[in-house]
Design a protein around this motif. Structure first.
Motif, short mmCIF file in Angstrom:
data_model
loop_
_atom_site.label_atom_id
_atom_site.label_comp_id
_atom_site.label_asym_id
_atom_site.label_seq_id
_atom_site.Cartn_x
_atom_site.Cartn_y
_atom_site.Cartn_z
N ASN A 127 0.80 -1.23 0.00
CA ASN A 127 0.00 0.00 0.00
C ASN A 127 0.83 1.28 0.00
O ASN A 127 0.35 2.31 -0.45
CB ASN A 127 -0.94 0.03 1.20
N HIS A 128 2.04 1.24 0.52
CA HIS A 128 2.80 2.47 0.73
C HIS A 128 4.09 2.60 -0.08
O HIS A 128 4.58 3.72 -0.23
CB HIS A 128 3.13 2.63 2.22
N ALA A 129 4.63 1.51 -0.58
CA ALA A 129 5.88 1.60 -1.34
C ALA A 129 5.62 2.20 -2.72
O ALA A 129 4.55 1.99 -3.30
CB ALA A 129 6.51 0.23 -1.47
N SER A 130 6.59 2.91 -3.22
CA SER A 130 6.45 3.51 -4.55
C SER A 130 6.94 2.56 -5.64
O SER A 130 7.01 2.94 -6.81
CB SER A 130 7.24 4.83 -4.62
N VAL A 131 7.28 1.33 -5.26
CA VAL A 131 7.73 0.31 -6.22
C VAL A 131 6.73 -0.84 -6.22
O VAL A 131 5.87 -0.94 -5.35
CB VAL A 131 9.14 -0.19 -5.87
N SER A 132 6.87 -1.72 -7.18
CA SER A 132 5.99 -2.89 -7.25
C SER A 132 6.32 -3.86 -6.12
O SER A 132 7.49 -4.08 -5.80
CB SER A 132 6.18 -3.62 -8.60
N VAL A 133 5.29 -4.42 -5.52
CA VAL A 133 5.45 -5.38 -4.43
C VAL A 133 4.67 -6.64 -4.80
O VAL A 133 3.46 -6.58 -5.05
CB VAL A 133 4.93 -4.81 -3.09
N PHE A 134 5.37 -7.74 -4.87
CA PHE A 134 4.79 -9.03 -5.22
C PHE A 134 4.70 -9.83 -3.92
O PHE A 134 5.72 -10.26 -3.38
CB PHE A 134 5.67 -9.73 -6.24
N VAL A 135 3.49 -9.99 -3.39
CA VAL A 135 3.28 -10.69 -2.12
C VAL A 135 2.96 -12.15 -2.43
O VAL A 135 2.01 -12.45 -3.15
CB VAL A 135 2.14 -10.04 -1.31
#
Length: 137
Positions: A127-135
């Motif tokens: 929700n907060h990172a400015s990069v892509s996050v793959f969970v």
């Protein structure tokens, strides 16, 4: 594609990260992207290591093992926090900025009742990172 993958690792629970580690390694090999494994520790003795230097050594050995096992370009980064449980989100956000990673691949757990009240660390980053996050579950 991406330039750098950041993978948060909890060395105490490395056996539970296999799916996320495999995913990061596959992306790294396929797109020839370096991976940085990030570990957060306290300056005080913990279950994984007695000192930050010992933790750094174990994290580096972990990174070298992943690199050799998967045939990828890997590095490690240790972050020392006063309270890793409380500072984890901020520490990971800072590690993203410091490493210049533009993709985070991280493990999560199956959400339950607590996640309806408190966000998970993976959810916070997504929700907060400015990069892509793959969970990865």
């Amino acid at each position: 594609m991406y330039k750098s993958i950041l993978v948060p690792v909890d060395l105490e629970h490395a056996d539970r990260l296999e799916k996320a580690l495999e995913t990061a390694a596959d992306l790294s090999k396929h797109y020839r992207i370096p991976v940085c494994y990030v570990g957060i520790t306290a300056a005080t003795p913990g279950r994984v290591a007695h000192t930050p230097q010992e933790f750094a050594g174990k994290l580096e050995a972990f990174g070298k093992d992943q690199a050799a096992r998967h045939g990828i370009d890997a590095s490690t980064r240790m972050v020392v926090s006063h309270d890793p449980a409380v500072d984890l989100d901020d520490s990971l956000m800072q590690a993203i900025a410091d490493t210049g990673a533009d993709l985070v691949v991280m493990a999560s757990h199956v959400p339950g009742l607590p996640e309806h009240i408190f966000a998970s660390n993976a959810g916070y980053l997504a929700n907060h990172a400015s990069v892509s996050v793959f969970v990865i579950r």
